[in-house]
Design an enzyme around this catalytic site. Structure first.
Site, PDB file in Angstrom:
ATOM      1  CD  GLU A 109      35.992  25.625  21.884  1.00  0.00           C
ATOM      2  OE1 GLU A 109      36.086  24.733  22.733  1.00  0.00           O
ATOM      3  OE2 GLU A 109      35.718  25.388  20.685  1.00  0.00           O
ATOM      4  CG  ASP A 141      33.843  20.139  31.511  1.00  0.00           C
ATOM      5  OD1 ASP A 141      33.767  18.905  31.597  1.00  0.00           O
ATOM      6  OD2 ASP A 141      34.025  20.714  30.416  1.00  0.00           O
TER       7      ASP A 141
HETATM    8  N1  ADE Z   1      34.481  19.649  25.924  1.00  0.00           N
HETATM    9  C1  ADE Z   1      34.590  20.320  27.082  1.00  0.00           C
HETATM   10  N2  ADE Z   1      34.116  19.596  28.106  1.00  0.00           N
HETATM   11  C2  ADE Z   1      33.680  18.425  27.580  1.00  0.00           C
HETATM   12  C3  ADE Z   1      33.063  17.275  28.111  1.00  0.00           C
HETATM   13  N3  ADE Z   1      32.798  17.188  29.407  1.00  0.00           N
HETATM   14  N4  ADE Z   1      32.728  16.270  27.261  1.00  0.00           N
HETATM   15  C4  ADE Z   1      32.988  16.370  25.937  1.00  0.00           C
HETATM   16  N5  ADE Z   1      33.562  17.444  25.381  1.00  0.00           N
HETATM   17  C5  ADE Z   1      33.905  18.469  26.187  1.00  0.00           C
END
Ligand code: ADE
Length: 259
Positions: free
Chosen positions: A11, A215
């Site tokens: 990141e 996501d």
């Molecule tokens: N960081 C990126 N995606 C995530 C997720 N689905 N749950 C927790 N932290 C995250």
């Protein structure tokens, strides 16, 4: 100086690579990279993943370095209906979704603080959101044509609102729905931001969080997260945080150094 923090190497790697003069200070197994970015004095650090790791890192930063503001960057899972992969969330408030000392204290409230939702600094957040909007106007320039096609990043947007944090990677539709039902105004979920916001609140240091959606925190979150983080996450941090640093004094100059 400014502190720039991300949980994972992927990141922050592109931004770290642009630091010309970094000096490493090693504390508690973390490398604090002290130097300049776009002429601004900064310290960059990887917090590691989860609330405790992030809070430890933030406390070391604020105790050992002369930090005037802290910016957390990285990825998050989208929760809000319109929060899609490739969008950016700039937090206005942050809450720990897995903190519950009820019935002694209200659900989500950090005991003895009276707060569940910790506010991000408005001037910092306004500046970051503005730069993010400019970066997202041309997603192909931001991540390349192949990545923009692969992740379906066509008209990415900047959202501002509630960011929630907890010690769980949210990777099922069921858990995502439960979080959305419990906290309908939550835009995105990650694992560090609200913990760092709490530490910054204790130290009275302005804080902001800018997160790229990797996501949708659903059944495909794991695969989406892995490829997004490997492929494009650091480009967003480089463009947004780097672009914001290049602007200069971040809206901090009109007040005393600490809020
Ligand atoms: N960081 C990126 N995606 C995530 C997720 N689905 N749950 C927790 N932290 C995250």
């Amino acid at each position: 100086m400014l502190a720039i923090v991300a949980a994972m190497h992927e990141e922050l790697s592109a931004l770290l690579a642009t630091m010309p003069d970094e000096e490493r200070v090693r504390v508690a197994g973390r490398d604090f990279w002290v130097g300049h970015l776009h002429g601004q004095p900064v310290v960059c650090v990887l917090s590691r993943i989860g609330k405790v790791a992030a809070a430890t890192t933030a406390a070391i930063l604020l105790e050992r370095f002369d930090i005037e503001a802290l910016v957390f960057t990285g990825v998050a899972g989208g929760l809000g209906d319109h929060v899609q992969v490739g969008d950016v969330v700039v937090a206005t408030r942050l809450l720990q979704h897995d903190l519950d000392a009820s019935p002694i204290f209200p659900k989500y409230e950090v005991p003895l603080t009276g707060h569940a939702r910790f506010a991000a600094d408005t001037a910092l957040s306004d500046g970051l959101a503005q730069v993010a909007r400019e970066c997202l106007a041309d997603p192909v320039a931001l991540v390349g044509a192949a990545a923009s096609r692969r992740f379906g990043i066509h008209e990415p947007r900047v959202h501002r609102g509630l960011l929630i944090s907890g010690d769980r990677f949210v990777s099922t539709e069921l858990e995502s729905r439960m979080l959305r039902d419990a906290l309908p105004d939550a835009l995105a979920v990650e694992m560090e931001g609200a913990a760092v916001a709490q530490v910054c609140h204790d130290f009275k240091v302005p804080f902001a969080a800018v997160r790229t959606i990797s996501d949708r925190a659903d059944d495909s979150a794991h695969a989406d997260f892995m490829s997004f983080v490997a492929g494009v996450a650091s480009r967003y941090s480089l463009a947004i945080v780097g672009g914001w640093l290049a602007l200069g004094r971040h809206g901090l100059e009109h007040r005393s150094s600490k809020i």
